[in-house]
Design a protein around this motif. Structure first.
Motif, PDB file in Angstrom:
ATOM      1  N   ALA A 107       0.836  -1.206   0.000  1.00 21.35           N
ATOM      2  CA  ALA A 107       0.000   0.000   0.000  1.00 21.35           C
ATOM      3  C   ALA A 107       0.871   1.258   0.000  1.00 21.35           C
ATOM      4  O   ALA A 107       0.574   2.222  -0.716  1.00 21.35           O
ATOM      5  CB  ALA A 107      -0.934  -0.014   1.213  1.00 21.35           C
ATOM      6  N   ALA A 108       1.952   1.248   0.761  1.00 21.36           N
ATOM      7  CA  ALA A 108       2.855   2.406   0.803  1.00 21.36           C
ATOM      8  C   ALA A 108       3.511   2.632  -0.554  1.00 21.36           C
ATOM      9  O   ALA A 108       3.680   3.773  -0.992  1.00 21.36           O
ATOM     10  CB  ALA A 108       3.916   2.210   1.889  1.00 21.36           C
ATOM     11  N   ALA A 109       3.864   1.553  -1.233  1.00 20.22           N
ATOM     12  CA  ALA A 109       4.472   1.672  -2.562  1.00 20.22           C
ATOM     13  C   ALA A 109       3.477   2.272  -3.543  1.00 20.22           C
ATOM     14  O   ALA A 109       3.811   3.175  -4.314  1.00 20.22           O
ATOM     15  CB  ALA A 109       4.949   0.309  -3.054  1.00 20.22           C
ATOM     16  N   LEU A 110       2.252   1.782  -3.510  1.00 23.36           N
ATOM     17  CA  LEU A 110       1.231   2.316  -4.417  1.00 23.36           C
ATOM     18  C   LEU A 110       0.986   3.798  -4.138  1.00 23.36           C
ATOM     19  O   LEU A 110       0.822   4.591  -5.065  1.00 23.36           O
ATOM     20  CB  LEU A 110      -0.059   1.505  -4.304  1.00 23.36           C
ATOM     21  CG  LEU A 110       0.037   0.056  -4.806  1.00 23.36           C
ATOM     22  CD1 LEU A 110      -1.252  -0.698  -4.524  1.00 23.36           C
ATOM     23  CD2 LEU A 110       0.394   0.008  -6.280  1.00 23.36           C
ATOM     24  N   LEU A 111       0.979   4.176  -2.871  1.00 30.21           N
ATOM     25  CA  LEU A 111       0.796   5.583  -2.504  1.00 30.21           C
ATOM     26  C   LEU A 111       1.966   6.434  -3.025  1.00 30.21           C
ATOM     27  O   LEU A 111       1.752   7.498  -3.605  1.00 30.21           O
ATOM     28  CB  LEU A 111       0.663   5.722  -0.989  1.00 30.21           C
ATOM     29  CG  LEU A 111       0.471   7.134  -0.454  1.00 30.21           C
ATOM     30  CD1 LEU A 111      -0.843   7.729  -0.962  1.00 30.21           C
ATOM     31  CD2 LEU A 111       0.486   7.129   1.071  1.00 30.21           C
ATOM     32  N   ALA A 112       3.184   5.950  -2.836  1.00 35.77           N
ATOM     33  CA  ALA A 112       4.359   6.681  -3.294  1.00 35.77           C
ATOM     34  C   ALA A 112       4.361   6.862  -4.808  1.00 35.77           C
ATOM     35  O   ALA A 112       4.889   7.837  -5.328  1.00 35.77           O
ATOM     36  CB  ALA A 112       5.637   5.962  -2.854  1.00 35.77           C
ATOM     37  N   LEU A 113       3.733   5.923  -5.521  1.00 31.50           N
ATOM     38  CA  LEU A 113       3.665   5.982  -6.980  1.00 31.50           C
ATOM     39  C   LEU A 113       2.428   6.716  -7.488  1.00 31.50           C
ATOM     40  O   LEU A 113       2.260   6.902  -8.682  1.00 31.50           O
ATOM     41  CB  LEU A 113       3.688   4.557  -7.558  1.00 31.50           C
ATOM     42  CG  LEU A 113       4.968   3.763  -7.335  1.00 31.50           C
ATOM     43  CD1 LEU A 113       4.747   2.299  -7.657  1.00 31.50           C
ATOM     44  CD2 LEU A 113       6.107   4.351  -8.158  1.00 31.50           C
ATOM     45  N   GLY A 114       1.527   7.078  -6.564  1.00 32.01           N
ATOM     46  CA  GLY A 114       0.278   7.712  -6.970  1.00 32.01           C
ATOM     47  C   GLY A 114      -0.717   6.713  -7.532  1.00 32.01           C
ATOM     48  O   GLY A 114      -1.623   7.072  -8.282  1.00 32.01           O
ATOM     49  N   LEU A 115      -0.553   5.456  -7.170  1.00 30.95           N
ATOM     50  CA  LEU A 115      -1.410   4.385  -7.680  1.00 30.95           C
ATOM     51  C   LEU A 115      -2.289   3.767  -6.587  1.00 30.95           C
ATOM     52  O   LEU A 115      -2.758   2.647  -6.724  1.00 30.95           O
ATOM     53  CB  LEU A 115      -0.545   3.274  -8.317  1.00 30.95           C
ATOM     54  CG  LEU A 115       0.313   3.695  -9.513  1.00 30.95           C
ATOM     55  CD1 LEU A 115       1.253   2.573  -9.911  1.00 30.95           C
ATOM     56  CD2 LEU A 115      -0.579   4.098 -10.673  1.00 30.95           C
ATOM     57  N   GLU A 116      -2.504   4.517  -5.502  1.00 34.99           N
ATOM     58  CA  GLU A 116      -3.241   3.950  -4.365  1.00 34.99           C
ATOM     59  C   GLU A 116      -4.651   3.496  -4.732  1.00 34.99           C
ATOM     60  O   GLU A 116      -5.203   2.594  -4.099  1.00 34.99           O
ATOM     61  CB  GLU A 116      -3.270   4.914  -3.181  1.00 34.99           C
ATOM     62  CG  GLU A 116      -3.991   6.216  -3.431  1.00 34.99           C
ATOM     63  CD  GLU A 116      -3.144   7.301  -4.073  1.00 34.99           C
ATOM     64  OE1 GLU A 116      -3.644   8.432  -4.147  1.00 34.99           O
ATOM     65  OE2 GLU A 116      -2.004   7.053  -4.511  1.00 34.99           O
ATOM     66  N   ASN A 117      -5.243   4.067  -5.770  1.00 39.00           N
ATOM     67  CA  ASN A 117      -6.589   3.640  -6.177  1.00 39.00           C
ATOM     68  C   ASN A 117      -6.598   2.233  -6.754  1.00 39.00           C
ATOM     69  O   ASN A 117      -7.659   1.620  -6.872  1.00 39.00           O
ATOM     70  CB  ASN A 117      -7.196   4.627  -7.177  1.00 39.00           C
ATOM     71  CG  ASN A 117      -7.555   5.941  -6.518  1.00 39.00           C
ATOM     72  OD1 ASN A 117      -7.778   6.018  -5.309  1.00 39.00           O
ATOM     73  ND2 ASN A 117      -7.593   7.002  -7.306  1.00 39.00           N
ATOM     74  N   ASP A 118      -5.430   1.703  -7.101  1.00 30.39           N
ATOM     75  CA  ASP A 118      -5.359   0.326  -7.589  1.00 30.39           C
ATOM     76  C   ASP A 118      -5.813  -0.667  -6.519  1.00 30.39           C
ATOM     77  O   ASP A 118      -6.262  -1.769  -6.838  1.00 30.39           O
ATOM     78  CB  ASP A 118      -3.943  -0.022  -8.044  1.00 30.39           C
ATOM     79  CG  ASP A 118      -3.590   0.601  -9.381  1.00 30.39           C
ATOM     80  OD1 ASP A 118      -4.394   1.400  -9.909  1.00 30.39           O
ATOM     81  OD2 ASP A 118      -2.500   0.295  -9.900  1.00 30.39           O
ATOM     82  N   LEU A 119      -5.717  -0.287  -5.249  1.00 32.94           N
ATOM     83  CA  LEU A 119      -6.172  -1.165  -4.172  1.00 32.94           C
ATOM     84  C   LEU A 119      -7.681  -1.404  -4.241  1.00 32.94           C
ATOM     85  O   LEU A 119      -8.170  -2.415  -3.751  1.00 32.94           O
ATOM     86  CB  LEU A 119      -5.803  -0.582  -2.796  1.00 32.94           C
ATOM     87  CG  LEU A 119      -4.343  -0.699  -2.400  1.00 32.94           C
ATOM     88  CD1 LEU A 119      -4.084   0.045  -1.097  1.00 32.94           C
ATOM     89  CD2 LEU A 119      -3.923  -2.145  -2.263  1.00 32.94           C
ATOM     90  N   ASP A 120      -8.411  -0.469  -4.869  1.00 29.74           N
ATOM     91  CA  ASP A 120      -9.862  -0.624  -4.994  1.00 29.74           C
ATOM     92  C   ASP A 120     -10.235  -1.861  -5.795  1.00 29.74           C
ATOM     93  O   ASP A 120     -11.334  -2.381  -5.655  1.00 29.74           O
ATOM     94  CB  ASP A 120     -10.485   0.602  -5.674  1.00 29.74           C
ATOM     95  CG  ASP A 120     -10.359   1.868  -4.850  1.00 29.74           C
ATOM     96  OD1 ASP A 120     -10.160   1.757  -3.615  1.00 29.74           O
ATOM     97  OD2 ASP A 120     -10.458   2.955  -5.435  1.00 29.74           O
ATOM     98  N   HIS A 121      -9.321  -2.332  -6.626  1.00 32.77           N
ATOM     99  CA  HIS A 121      -9.626  -3.451  -7.516  1.00 32.77           C
ATOM    100  C   HIS A 121      -9.277  -4.808  -6.905  1.00 32.77           C
ATOM    101  O   HIS A 121      -9.695  -5.828  -7.434  1.00 32.77           O
ATOM    102  CB  HIS A 121      -8.888  -3.279  -8.841  1.00 32.77           C
ATOM    103  CG  HIS A 121      -9.173  -1.954  -9.484  1.00 32.77           C
ATOM    104  ND1 HIS A 121     -10.388  -1.633 -10.034  1.00 32.77           N
ATOM    105  CD2 HIS A 121      -8.407  -0.852  -9.623  1.00 32.77           C
ATOM    106  CE1 HIS A 121     -10.351  -0.407 -10.501  1.00 32.77           C
ATOM    107  NE2 HIS A 121      -9.165   0.098 -10.258  1.00 32.77           N
ATOM    108  N   LEU A 122      -8.531  -4.811  -5.813  1.00 32.30           N
ATOM    109  CA  LEU A 122      -8.149  -6.077  -5.184  1.00 32.30           C
ATOM    110  C   LEU A 122      -9.343  -6.704  -4.480  1.00 32.30           C
ATOM    111  O   LEU A 122      -9.983  -6.072  -3.649  1.00 32.30           O
ATOM    112  CB  LEU A 122      -7.026  -5.861  -4.169  1.00 32.30           C
ATOM    113  CG  LEU A 122      -5.693  -5.388  -4.720  1.00 32.30           C
ATOM    114  CD1 LEU A 122      -4.710  -5.167  -3.573  1.00 32.30           C
ATOM    115  CD2 LEU A 122      -5.132  -6.390  -5.704  1.00 32.30           C
ATOM    116  N   ALA A 123      -9.651  -7.912  -4.819  1.00 32.37           N
ATOM    117  CA  ALA A 123     -10.751  -8.665  -4.207  1.00 32.37           C
ATOM    118  C   ALA A 123     -12.062  -7.887  -4.229  1.00 32.37           C
ATOM    119  O   ALA A 123     -12.861  -7.977  -3.299  1.00 32.37           O
ATOM    120  CB  ALA A 123     -10.385  -9.083  -2.776  1.00 32.37           C
TER     121      ALA A 123
END
Length: 116
Positions: A67-83
């Protein structure tokens, strides 16, 4: 699932490969942004070694690090698609079957249904 299809970490090899792919995708996103591993690790508040483990697909890396990596990359919304419930074919099938069963249940004759 047979024992032969499991890796040393107990995960099926196909799942292990998916973790490696996610790590490679994070690495590519980092490089496309011109960030070094040290810079990204600093933004994530983790060590460079942990960053390397994430990028190599190590299954022991925590979800919080991902989650921290996705946030640092500006991709935190990708977590919405998990499961996500929308893409959960098995869960959706079970829900539909449960809904159909509920519709078939009828109160007994002569009994008053007090369920409002």
């Amino acid at each position: 699932m047979t024992h032969k299809s499991l890796g040393k970490d107990g995960l099926p090899l196909s799942l292990r490969q998916k973790l490696v792919e996610v790590g490679q995708q994070i690495k590519l996103a980092r490089k496309r942004r011109g960030m070094t591993m040290k810079e990204m690790a600093g933004r994530m508040f983790v060590t460079r070694k942990t960053m390397g483990r994430l990028e190599s697909g190590d299954p022991g890396v925590s979800l919080g690090v991902l989650a921290a990596a996705l946030l640092a990359l500006g991709l935190e919304n990708d977590l919405d698609h998990l499961a996500s419930p929308e893409s959960d074919a098995v869960g959706n099938l079970i829900d539909r079957q449960g809904h159909e069963k509920k519709q078939r249940i009828r109160p007994g004759r002569g009994k008053v249904d007090l369920d409002f």
